[in-house]
Design a protein around this motif. Structure first.
Motif, PDB file in Angstrom:
ATOM      1  N   ARG A 138      18.654   1.998  33.922  1.00 47.66           N
ATOM      2  CA  ARG A 138      19.661   2.782  34.590  1.00 47.66           C
ATOM      3  C   ARG A 138      19.007   3.421  35.811  1.00 47.66           C
ATOM      4  N   PRO A 177      22.216   8.894  37.539  1.00 46.40           N
ATOM      5  CA  PRO A 177      21.896   7.690  36.733  1.00 46.40           C
ATOM      6  C   PRO A 177      23.042   6.944  36.114  1.00 46.40           C
ATOM      7  N   GLU A 178      23.094   5.711  36.151  1.00 47.53           N
ATOM      8  CA  GLU A 178      24.232   4.817  35.842  1.00 47.53           C
ATOM      9  C   GLU A 178      23.604   3.570  35.009  1.00 47.53           C
ATOM     10  N   GLY A 179      24.421   3.195  33.892  1.00 48.79           N
ATOM     11  CA  GLY A 179      23.842   2.211  33.373  1.00 48.79           C
ATOM     12  C   GLY A 179      24.869   1.116  33.254  1.00 48.79           C
TER      13      GLY A 179
END
Length: 176
Positions: free
Chosen positions: A110, A100-102
């Motif tokens: 995310r 997960p990336e935001g």
């Protein structure tokens, strides 16, 4: 305010959000290494900490220059704090990690984002001296993410398949 600190003073600047043209414009190289550049870096650290981020590119605060700051850990738990002026991503390898990336410019969302497990960035510091930063794990993700911003990209650009469809649906839903 975040518990993380930066030793210099600065002023919080507003974060530009997805849809702002500055985020989709390639940043210009820094040509003048002066007190104004040092103030920008200080302001970026203060803003990143205020927003509880791990990295921040200059265009995210409306400045179209090739600069980013970071404060994050690598895959061994080592904390890295710094900045790079005129960065070039010279290596991105070591296999692909999908996590997960935001992004501070896309708040509240995310998505599972593929990134290389290892990255090397070369550039300069605020004084114009050569700088080289190498990271693994989350820190490698951060380096790739911030370099992407300076080229006029956002992390959503590296998504594909169902993750990209999910992201586009979520953004449409936010815009109502």
């Amino acid at each position: 305010m975040s518990k993380r600190t930066h030793t210099r003073r600065g002023t919080t600047r507003p974060i530009r959000l997805l849809g702002d043209p500055v985020l989709r414009t390639e940043c210009d190289p820094v040509r003048t290494f002066d007190a104004a550049l040092e103030r920008l870096v200080d302001d970026m650290f203060v803003t990143m900490y205020e927003e509880d981020g791990a990295g921040l590119a200059a265009n995210q605060v409306g400045v179209g220059l090739q600069v980013f700051v970071y404060d994050c850990e690598d895959d061994k738990g080592r904390r890295h704090i710094g900045h790079v002026v005129n960065p070039r991503l010279v290596a991105a390898d070591g296999g692909t990690l999908v996590e997960p990336e935001g992004c501070l410019s896309v708040p509240g969302l995310r998505f599972e984002t593929p990134r290389h497990a290892h990255a090397v960035v070369e550039g300069m510091d605020v004084k114009g001296r050569p700088a080289r930063v190498e990271g693994t794990g989350y820190f490698a993700r951060c380096l790739q993410h911030e370099c992407g911003h300076l080229g006029g990209g956002v992390y959503l650009d590296v998504l594909s398949g169902e993750a990209r469809r999910e992201a586009m649906r979520a953004i449409r839903d936010l815009r109502g």
